[in-house]
Write a protein that holds these residues in place. Structure first.
Motif, mmCIF file in Angstrom:
data_model
loop_
_atom_site.group_PDB
_atom_site.id
_atom_site.type_symbol
_atom_site.label_atom_id
_atom_site.label_comp_id
_atom_site.label_asym_id
_atom_site.label_seq_id
_atom_site.Cartn_x
_atom_site.Cartn_y
_atom_site.Cartn_z
ATOM 1 N N ASP A 25 27.492 14.450 -59.443
ATOM 2 C CA ASP A 25 26.749 13.628 -58.562
ATOM 3 C C ASP A 25 26.023 15.020 -57.506
ATOM 4 O O ASP A 25 26.734 15.818 -57.139
ATOM 5 N N PHE A 26 24.755 14.694 -57.168
ATOM 6 C CA PHE A 26 24.015 15.572 -56.324
ATOM 7 C C PHE A 26 23.382 14.809 -55.137
ATOM 8 O O PHE A 26 22.869 13.715 -55.517
ATOM 9 N N GLU A 27 23.240 15.317 -54.174
ATOM 10 C CA GLU A 27 22.529 14.754 -52.973
ATOM 11 C C GLU A 27 22.014 15.716 -51.988
ATOM 12 O O GLU A 27 22.673 16.719 -51.843
ATOM 13 N N ALA A 28 20.787 15.794 -51.853
ATOM 14 C CA ALA A 28 20.009 16.668 -50.937
ATOM 15 C C ALA A 28 19.155 16.275 -50.018
ATOM 16 O O ALA A 28 18.381 15.300 -50.210
ATOM 17 N N TRP A 29 19.300 16.635 -48.745
ATOM 18 C CA TRP A 29 18.298 16.262 -47.712
ATOM 19 C C TRP A 29 17.675 17.195 -46.945
ATOM 20 O O TRP A 29 18.370 18.374 -46.978
ATOM 21 N N LYS A 30 16.272 17.232 -46.833
ATOM 22 C CA LYS A 30 15.569 17.875 -45.876
ATOM 23 C C LYS A 30 14.726 17.405 -44.817
ATOM 24 O O LYS A 30 14.665 16.045 -44.892
ATOM 25 N N LYS A 31 14.824 18.082 -43.617
ATOM 26 C CA LYS A 31 14.054 17.354 -42.541
ATOM 27 C C LYS A 31 12.608 17.707 -42.744
ATOM 28 O O LYS A 31 11.980 18.669 -43.134
ATOM 29 N N TYR A 32 11.824 16.287 -42.814
ATOM 30 C CA TYR A 32 10.260 16.336 -43.168
ATOM 31 C C TYR A 32 9.736 16.561 -41.754
ATOM 32 O O TYR A 32 8.613 17.210 -41.668
ATOM 33 N N ASP A 33 9.919 15.837 -40.656
ATOM 34 C CA ASP A 33 9.583 15.883 -39.301
ATOM 35 C C ASP A 33 10.330 15.545 -38.407
ATOM 36 O O ASP A 33 11.714 15.278 -38.844
ATOM 37 N N ASP A 34 10.281 15.466 -36.805
ATOM 38 C CA ASP A 34 11.206 14.917 -36.043
ATOM 39 C C ASP A 34 11.697 13.530 -36.173
ATOM 40 O O ASP A 34 12.750 13.332 -35.566
ATOM 41 N N SER A 35 11.141 12.915 -36.957
ATOM 42 C CA SER A 35 11.506 11.389 -37.155
ATOM 43 C C SER A 35 11.693 10.795 -38.725
ATOM 44 O O SER A 35 12.150 9.780 -38.953
ATOM 45 N N THR A 36 11.719 11.988 -39.529
ATOM 46 C CA THR A 36 11.897 11.577 -41.063
ATOM 47 C C THR A 36 12.645 12.401 -41.781
ATOM 48 O O THR A 36 12.400 13.898 -41.679
ATOM 49 N N TYR A 37 13.690 12.270 -42.292
ATOM 50 C CA TYR A 37 14.504 12.982 -43.293
ATOM 51 C C TYR A 37 14.346 12.540 -44.839
ATOM 52 O O TYR A 37 13.840 11.389 -44.829
ATOM 53 N N ILE A 38 14.122 13.385 -45.517
ATOM 54 C CA ILE A 38 13.845 13.031 -47.072
ATOM 55 C C ILE A 38 15.097 13.341 -47.836
ATOM 56 O O ILE A 38 15.652 14.454 -47.969
ATOM 57 N N GLY A 39 15.671 12.239 -48.772
ATOM 58 C CA GLY A 39 16.744 12.611 -49.490
ATOM 59 C C GLY A 39 16.577 12.242 -50.913
ATOM 60 O O GLY A 39 15.759 11.527 -51.285
ATOM 61 N N ARG A 40 17.269 12.961 -51.793
ATOM 62 C CA ARG A 40 17.180 12.772 -53.006
ATOM 63 C C ARG A 40 18.825 12.675 -53.820
ATOM 64 O O ARG A 40 19.367 13.551 -53.443
#
Length: 161
Positions: A49-64
Motif C-alpha cells: 500500500d502506498f499513499e503520498a501527499w503534497k501541499k498544493y497551496d495554503d488551502s489544498t493538499y493533493i493525495g494519491r
C-alpha cells in the motif's frame, strides 16, 4: 454591604458566562494536518500500500493512494484535502467506485497528530481517520457500518519520503 454583594454577584456572573474555547470548538484548519505531507507505505504478505501527499497551496493538499498485489494495481484513488467556507473536506475519487465521482467527507475532529473525516450518508466507509504515531509512522483507518455491523480496515504505514 450592598456594593460588596453587587460586586461579588457581578464577578460571579462574568466568570460563569466567560466562554472558554475548547479544542473541539477551535476552528478546523488544513494546516493542522501538515504532518500528513510525504510518502507513506506498508507491505503485508503480497500486498503493498502506498499513499503520498503534497501541499498544493495554503488551502489544498493533493493525495494519491494505491495498492499493488504482485504486479497488479488493485485499488487506486486520488484525494483532495480542501479548506473552504470554514470547513476542511477530504474528497477521494476511487477508481471503479461511485461512478468515479468524488465523495466528500467533512473533518469532524482535529487534534495534534489525529484527524477524522466523516460522511454518514456514504455506504462504506463512513469514517476516515489518520493518526500520527511518530514522525515516520502513521495509521490510517476506514470504518463504518456494512449490513448493520461495524467494520474497520487499518493501514499502518511508514514514511518513505
Amino acid at each position: 454591604m450592598k456594593n460588596i454583594f453587587l460586586l461579588a454577584f457581578s464577578l460571579t456572573f462574568i466568570a460563569c458566562s466567560d466562554k472558554k474555547t475548547t479544542a473541539s470548538e477551535a476552528p478546523l484548519r488544513i494546516a493542522d494536518s501538515n504532518w500528513l505531507i510525504g510518502t507513506w507505505s506498508n507491505s503485508v504478505k503480497d500486498r503493498r500500500d502506498f499513499e503520498a501527499w503534497k501541499k498544493y497551496d495554503d488551502s489544498t493538499y493533493i493525495g494519491r493512494s494505491y495498492s499493488i498485489v504482485g504486479v497488479d494495481t488493485v485499488s487506486s484513488e486520488t484525494i483532495q484535502l480542501e479548506e473552504r467556507n470554514g470547513e476542511v473536506l477530504y474528497i477521494p475519487i476511487v477508481q471503479g467506485q461511485n461512478d468515479n465521482q468524488p465523495v466528500s467527507f467533512r473533518l469532524t475532529l482535529s487534534e495534534p497528530g489525529k484527524i477524522v473525516f466523516e460522511n454518514a450518508d456514504h455506504d462504506f466507509p463512513q469514517k476516515i481517520s489518520y493518526q500520527l504515531v511518530s514522525s515516520d509512522s502513521i495509521v490510517a483507518e476506514i470504518s463504518g457500518l456494512i449490513d448493520g455491523k461495524h467494520r474497520a480496515q487499518v493501514f499502518p504505514m511508514k514514511r518513505t519520503q
